[in-house]
Design a protein around this motif. Structure first.
Motif, PDB file in Angstrom:
ATOM      1  N   VAL A 176       0.839  -1.206   0.000  1.00 35.56           N
ATOM      2  CA  VAL A 176       0.000   0.000   0.000  1.00 35.56           C
ATOM      3  C   VAL A 176       0.869   1.249   0.000  1.00 35.56           C
ATOM      4  O   VAL A 176       0.613   2.199  -0.738  1.00 35.56           O
ATOM      5  CB  VAL A 176      -0.956   0.010   1.211  1.00 35.56           C
ATOM      6  CG1 VAL A 176      -1.597   1.369   1.391  1.00 35.56           C
ATOM      7  CG2 VAL A 176      -2.021  -1.055   1.062  1.00 35.56           C
ATOM      8  N   TYR A 233      -4.654   3.260  -6.892  1.00 38.30           N
ATOM      9  CA  TYR A 233      -5.653   2.400  -6.257  1.00 38.30           C
ATOM     10  C   TYR A 233      -6.944   2.498  -7.046  1.00 38.30           C
ATOM     11  O   TYR A 233      -7.271   3.540  -7.594  1.00 38.30           O
ATOM     12  CB  TYR A 233      -5.901   2.833  -4.805  1.00 38.30           C
ATOM     13  CG  TYR A 233      -4.631   2.904  -4.012  1.00 38.30           C
ATOM     14  CD1 TYR A 233      -4.067   1.764  -3.488  1.00 38.30           C
ATOM     15  CD2 TYR A 233      -3.978   4.109  -3.824  1.00 38.30           C
ATOM     16  CE1 TYR A 233      -2.883   1.814  -2.785  1.00 38.30           C
ATOM     17  CE2 TYR A 233      -2.794   4.171  -3.130  1.00 38.30           C
ATOM     18  CZ  TYR A 233      -2.250   3.020  -2.614  1.00 38.30           C
ATOM     19  OH  TYR A 233      -1.079   3.076  -1.926  1.00 38.30           O
ATOM     20  N   GLY A 272      -8.562  -3.344  -4.229  1.00 42.08           N
ATOM     21  CA  GLY A 272      -7.944  -2.039  -4.076  1.00 42.08           C
ATOM     22  C   GLY A 272      -6.727  -1.782  -4.913  1.00 42.08           C
ATOM     23  O   GLY A 272      -6.461  -0.649  -5.312  1.00 42.08           O
ATOM     24  N   ARG A 273      -5.964  -2.807  -5.166  1.00 41.44           N
ATOM     25  CA  ARG A 273      -4.707  -2.620  -5.873  1.00 41.44           C
ATOM     26  C   ARG A 273      -4.977  -2.237  -7.317  1.00 41.44           C
ATOM     27  O   ARG A 273      -5.763  -2.862  -8.021  1.00 41.44           O
ATOM     28  CB  ARG A 273      -3.910  -3.929  -5.822  1.00 41.44           C
ATOM     29  CG  ARG A 273      -2.562  -3.818  -6.434  1.00 41.44           C
ATOM     30  CD  ARG A 273      -1.827  -5.085  -6.242  1.00 41.44           C
ATOM     31  NE  ARG A 273      -2.516  -6.155  -6.957  1.00 41.44           N
ATOM     32  CZ  ARG A 273      -1.983  -7.318  -7.215  1.00 41.44           C
ATOM     33  NH1 ARG A 273      -0.773  -7.582  -6.806  1.00 41.44           N
ATOM     34  NH2 ARG A 273      -2.662  -8.224  -7.864  1.00 41.44           N
ATOM     35  N   TYR A 296      -7.848  -5.919  -0.095  1.00 40.78           N
ATOM     36  CA  TYR A 296      -6.969  -4.968  -0.777  1.00 40.78           C
ATOM     37  C   TYR A 296      -6.426  -5.559  -2.075  1.00 40.78           C
ATOM     38  O   TYR A 296      -6.459  -4.924  -3.123  1.00 40.78           O
ATOM     39  CB  TYR A 296      -5.807  -4.552   0.126  1.00 40.78           C
ATOM     40  CG  TYR A 296      -4.743  -3.803  -0.633  1.00 40.78           C
ATOM     41  CD1 TYR A 296      -4.980  -2.520  -1.101  1.00 40.78           C
ATOM     42  CD2 TYR A 296      -3.516  -4.376  -0.915  1.00 40.78           C
ATOM     43  CE1 TYR A 296      -4.037  -1.834  -1.835  1.00 40.78           C
ATOM     44  CE2 TYR A 296      -2.564  -3.703  -1.637  1.00 40.78           C
ATOM     45  CZ  TYR A 296      -2.813  -2.435  -2.096  1.00 40.78           C
ATOM     46  OH  TYR A 296      -1.886  -1.770  -2.825  1.00 40.78           O
ATOM     47  N   ARG A 315      -4.643   5.955  -0.053  1.00 40.55           N
ATOM     48  CA  ARG A 315      -3.626   5.209   0.682  1.00 40.55           C
ATOM     49  C   ARG A 315      -3.990   5.034   2.155  1.00 40.55           C
ATOM     50  O   ARG A 315      -3.870   3.932   2.704  1.00 40.55           O
ATOM     51  CB  ARG A 315      -2.287   5.932   0.553  1.00 40.55           C
ATOM     52  CG  ARG A 315      -1.161   5.227   1.256  1.00 40.55           C
ATOM     53  CD  ARG A 315       0.154   5.889   0.967  1.00 40.55           C
ATOM     54  NE  ARG A 315       0.463   5.609  -0.436  1.00 40.55           N
ATOM     55  CZ  ARG A 315       1.288   6.324  -1.178  1.00 40.55           C
ATOM     56  NH1 ARG A 315       1.876   7.370  -0.675  1.00 40.55           N
ATOM     57  NH2 ARG A 315       1.504   6.011  -2.425  1.00 40.55           N
ATOM     58  N   TRP A 357      -6.738   2.412   2.706  1.00 39.12           N
ATOM     59  CA  TRP A 357      -6.284   1.040   2.510  1.00 39.12           C
ATOM     60  C   TRP A 357      -5.351   0.587   3.620  1.00 39.12           C
ATOM     61  O   TRP A 357      -5.367  -0.593   4.004  1.00 39.12           O
ATOM     62  CB  TRP A 357      -5.640   0.868   1.135  1.00 39.12           C
ATOM     63  CG  TRP A 357      -6.679   0.766   0.078  1.00 39.12           C
ATOM     64  CD1 TRP A 357      -6.903   1.658  -0.929  1.00 39.12           C
ATOM     65  CD2 TRP A 357      -7.672  -0.253  -0.059  1.00 39.12           C
ATOM     66  NE1 TRP A 357      -7.981   1.247  -1.679  1.00 39.12           N
ATOM     67  CE2 TRP A 357      -8.462   0.076  -1.169  1.00 39.12           C
ATOM     68  CE3 TRP A 357      -7.970  -1.408   0.651  1.00 39.12           C
ATOM     69  CZ2 TRP A 357      -9.523  -0.725  -1.588  1.00 39.12           C
ATOM     70  CZ3 TRP A 357      -9.032  -2.195   0.235  1.00 39.12           C
ATOM     71  CH2 TRP A 357      -9.793  -1.857  -0.867  1.00 39.12           C
TER      72      TRP A 357
END
Length: 73
Positions: free
Chosen positions: A33, A39, A66-67, A62, A44, A47
């Protein structure tokens, strides 16, 4: 009669690898992260909170949702 300590010692060989796996996954996810600039959802700080405060599920969420794309670096 088993006490709580006796029960913990009895199950420690099964619990210890799971604890180490969780800690490793949380550290790996937190480092990713911090180093990753893009994202899909959120930012940031959000996450980092998800990864570090929601055990087991946070790092998996994540990496699934999220990535961002790796080629965006």
């Amino acid at each position: 009669m088993n006490t709580n300590i006796d029960l913990l010692i009895e199950y420690l060989p099964f619990i210890a690898p799971l604890i180490l796996l969780q800690i490793g996954l949380a550290i790996f996810s937190a480092v990713h992260v911090v180093r990753h600039p893009h994202y899909r959802f959120g930012n940031r700080m959000m996450w980092l909170l998800v990864v570090l405060l929601i055990q087991w599920i946070g790092p998996l969420v994540y990496f699934v949702f999220g990535r961002g794309d790796e080629h965006d670096r």
